[in-house]
Write an enzyme that holds these catalytic residues in place. Structure first.
Site, mmCIF file in Angstrom:
data_model
loop_
_atom_site.group_PDB
_atom_site.id
_atom_site.type_symbol
_atom_site.label_atom_id
_atom_site.label_comp_id
_atom_site.label_asym_id
_atom_site.label_seq_id
_atom_site.Cartn_x
_atom_site.Cartn_y
_atom_site.Cartn_z
ATOM 1 C CE LYS A 1 62.184 60.225 26.661
ATOM 2 N NZ LYS A 1 62.626 58.833 26.419
ATOM 3 C CD GLU B 1 64.446 55.336 33.097
ATOM 4 O OE1 GLU B 1 63.659 54.817 33.897
ATOM 5 O OE2 GLU B 1 64.146 55.549 31.899
ATOM 6 C CB SER C 1 61.126 63.395 20.021
ATOM 7 O OG SER C 1 62.445 63.905 20.030
HETATM 8 C C1 LIG Z 1 63.003 65.105 23.259
HETATM 9 C C2 LIG Z 1 63.565 63.754 23.343
HETATM 10 N N1 LIG Z 1 63.669 63.016 22.238
HETATM 11 C C3 LIG Z 1 64.191 61.770 22.273
HETATM 12 C C4 LIG Z 1 64.652 61.211 23.439
HETATM 13 C C5 LIG Z 1 65.268 59.848 23.388
HETATM 14 O O1 LIG Z 1 64.487 58.836 23.940
HETATM 15 P P1 LIG Z 1 63.720 57.813 23.034
HETATM 16 O O2 LIG Z 1 64.718 57.225 22.079
HETATM 17 O O3 LIG Z 1 63.198 56.793 23.979
HETATM 18 O O4 LIG Z 1 62.648 58.518 22.328
HETATM 19 C C6 LIG Z 1 64.550 61.942 24.630
HETATM 20 C C7 LIG Z 1 65.019 61.357 25.899
HETATM 21 O O5 LIG Z 1 65.226 61.949 26.872
HETATM 22 C C8 LIG Z 1 63.993 63.240 24.575
HETATM 23 O O6 LIG Z 1 63.891 63.980 25.682
#
Ligand SMILES: Cc1ncc(COP(=O)(O)O)c(C=O)c1O
Lengths: 267, 399
Positions: free
Chosen positions: B94, B116, B381
């Site tokens: 993020k 948000e 992620s």
């Molecule tokens: C670690 C992590 N992965 C994935 C997501 C999902 O968001 P996005 O689909 O935009 O990557 C989030 C959202 O809070 C997150 O914190």
């Protein structure tokens, strides 16, 4: 002639447009409220089609929408109610106001066809600016239903021109940068903007001002500069405050509406 | 001619029928202002250099790609690589977007930042960037998410952000987005809204994607330089879809298989999930046309996922387009499968993933069991520190 055009031409004073959410607290009460609003001098009814995510609305209308959704009020219910209203009222224009998704779900063609059957006069979709509205606007215009668009303090000149060209019935000028239920503070700014819209629109498109009008004094002031004033949150708030007593709800709203109606200036 | 998959949106923000600017009139101006500033400022070499240097010295980029040898061998004959976005400052992808947008807002002269957040990772990232660049920060968060991501709430507060609980609707990410949009309409002059995923009205899906694409560009290079290999299969979880598109986008015209993993919750057949690409249909939510979860009347449905960051009834419009064009395959895994993958990676590789990320892992592990000699690149992620509370509660462990 569309009822909206008619009432703007014929009415001897500036117009009073009232908004309420259909189905709050129930369809029958909405029906009674519509009739009583007309009796108290309301010229056009904007009927809110409930949607789960009303991003342009403040807490008062949000709560109203939640109450209507608890009763599962759908677009079909809204259209049926307008049909019922038309049985006894052939004159007062009804504008459906809401968000795009439920209409996408139903289908533009079907929505337009059913709206015509119910004798709806105009449609205002808050989250669908003219650029995204071509198909819906076309479907509605085929049925002689007006597409009403919003203009706001942040709208630049080029867009104002485009919006006033595409709007039919009236142009809804949002008086402030904010959501429904906020309060107007500077009438002067509104006055300036309305003058500039008038100068630039190439037809006699009426301009109605909404958002932030809560009392007869402000209503009167705005009625000096606009063709109509729109009140929503204050009416919806009276619904909320009197949920336990329907008769009191209706009489309070009647009184409030009559008071506003009397405050508006003649043309 | 071969179809290109990386040349959208068009100038109106459309990915064919998806995307667009479905907002009330007041927001058209700030969106156009943002688009203009983005093209002028963010595309300039000065800005890019500055952002790159901040990403390297402050965020810790490039993040490594780790070859997970132990689980690769245990699962089968494929090779699992992890793009370690969890090693970014603040613990998730993020921050790539938050740094980009907050820097841009600063250069646009905005003094107030709103955001948000669902899992709180985007909120923390935005609060962090605002602390660093000295901007006021307000974060909207659903009450339910505040409960399940308490640690992140406290982190945001420590960082000087104001966290505003949202109690309307389903009290999760969707409602936090509504509330942030309402704030923005009321404060357009001095405020920039940092959306945390590739959702929302144009130009957000494009801007967020561009800032997140650093993940994919780095990955392409690193697979070559670190391992002398090419990825055959990409896997990422999809909430709004920002970490997924960040990895996928630079690869869209290449010969790789791509999988986006949605939250299957209690199972797709139960209706209790957050998998609009698998089970929803096109509609309009939060300013764009995309796949959404709705009922028969077109009302937005409440979603369920064990992970707050995936608990959202919509998805970025570009993913809808990639789905219809069959470039990316969107699948789902259940809460249970995600949990299993969470434990597995933790125990076998010593990496505690976020519950969101665990969805990508669960599906990738399924692939690894089936495929032979494939290089599977997973977007890791985020890290799971924020989820420790939830996990402990579930296993009835006292902290
Ligand atoms: C670690 C992590 N992965 C994935 C997501 C999902 O968001 P996005 O689909 O935009 O990557 C989030 C959202 O809070 C997150 O914190």
């Amino acid at each position: 002639m569309n009822r909206i055009d008619n009432v703007f031409v014929k009415k001897e004073r500036k117009l009073f447009i009232a908004y309420l959410v259909c189905g709050d607290p129930d369809l029958n009460t909405t029906f009674k409220l519509m009739n009583n609003l007309v009796k108290s001098g309301v010229d056009i009814i904007e009927l809110g089609m409930p949607f789960t995510d009303p991003i342009a609305d403040g807490p008062i209308i949000q709560k109203s929408v939640e109450r209507a959704l608890r009763k599962k009020t759908s677009i079909i219910n809204v259209l049926d109610l307008v049909k019922k209203f038309r049985k006894s009222n052939k004159k007062t224009p009804v504008v459906l106001m809401g968000y795009l998704n439920p209409i996408e779900n139903l289908g533009y063609e079907k929505f337009a066809t059913l709206s015509e059957k119910s004798q709806v006069d105009g449609v205002l979709i808050v989250d669908s600016p003219p650029e995204e509205s071509e198909c819906l606007e076309y479907a509605l215009s085929e049925k002689n239903i007006h597409s009403i668009y919003l203009a706001s303090p942040t709208t630049d000149k080029k867009r104002l021109k485009e919006i006033s060209r595409k709007s039919s019935g009236y142009l809804y000028y949002v008086s402030l940068k904010g959501i429904t239920g906020s309060k107007i503070n500077r009438v002067d700014d509104i006055s300036k903007k309305i003058k500039s819209i008038r100068n630039m629109s190439n037809k006699n498109l009426p301009i109605a001002v909404g958002f932030g009008i809560k009392d007869s004094v402000t209503a009167r002031k705005i009625s000096r500069i606009a063709d109509g004033i729109i009140i929503g949150s204050s009416i919806v708030e009276l619904i909320e405050e009197n949920l336990h007593n329907r008769d009191k709800m209706i009489s309070k709203i009647k009184k409030f509406a009559a008071n506003i109606s009397n405050a508006l200036v003649r043309k | 001619m071969k179809k290109k998959f990386n040349n959208l949106p068009d100038i109106n923000g459309h990915f064919d029928q998806y995307g667009g600017m479905f907002v009330s009139e007041t927001l058209i101006y700030p969106l156009k202002e943002l688009l203009k500033a983005y093209k002028k400022i963010a595309k300039s070499s000065n800005f890019k250099e500055l952002l790159d240097s901040e990403l390297s010295s402050y965020v810790g980029r490039p993040t490594p790609i780790y070859y997970a040898e132990r689980i690769s061998k245990e699962l089968g004959k494929s090779h699992i690589y992890l793009k370690r976005e969890d090693l970014n400052h603040t613990g998730a992808h993020k921050i790539n977007n938050a740094m980009g947008q907050v820097l841009l807002a600063k250069q646009m002269g905005k003094t107030r930042i709103i955001a948000e957040t669902g899992a709180g990772q985007h909120g923390v990232a935005t609060a962090t960037a605002c602390a660093k660049y000295n901007l006021q920060c307000i974060v909207y968060m659903g009450e339910e998410d505040i409960q399940r991501q308490k640690i992140n709430v406290y982190r945001m507060k420590l960082l000087g952000a104001e966290v505003v609980p949202v109690s309307s609707g389903s009290k999760t990410l969707k409602d936090a987005l509504n509330e942030a949009l309402r704030d923005w309409v009321s404060n357009v002059d001095n405020t920039h809204y940092v959306i945390g995923s590739v959702a929302g009205p144009h130009p957000y899906p494009m801007i967020v994607r561009d800032f997140q694409s650093v993940i994919g560009y780095e990955s392409k290079k690193q697979m070559k330089t670190l391992y002398n290999k090419e990825a055959d299969i990409l896997v990422a979880c999809v909430g709004g879809g920002s970490n997924a598109i960040g990895l996928f986008h630079p690869y869209l015209n290449d010969k790789v298989k791509i999988f986006g993993v949605e939250a299957g919750g209690y199972g797709l057949s139960t209706g209790m999930h957050a998998a609009p690409l698998n089970k929803g249909k096109p509609g309009v939510l939060h300013g764009n046309r995309t796949y959404i979860m709705e009922d028969k009347d077109g009302q937005i449905q409440t979603t369920h996922s064990i992970s707050a960051g995936l608990d959202y009834p919509g998805v970025g419009p570009e993913h809808s387009w990639l789905k219809d064009n069959k470039r990316v395959k969107y699948v789902s895994v259940t809460d249970k499968e995600a949990l299993k993958a969470f434990y597995y990676l933790t125990e076998k590789e010593g990496i505690i993933p976020a519950l969101e990320t665990a969805h990508a892992l669960a599906y990738a592990f399924k692939i690894a069991k089936k495929e032979k000699n494939k290089n599977i690149l997973i977007n890791l992620s985020g890290r799971g520190d924020k989820d420790i509370d939830t996990i402990a509660k579930m296993s009835r462990m006292d902290l």
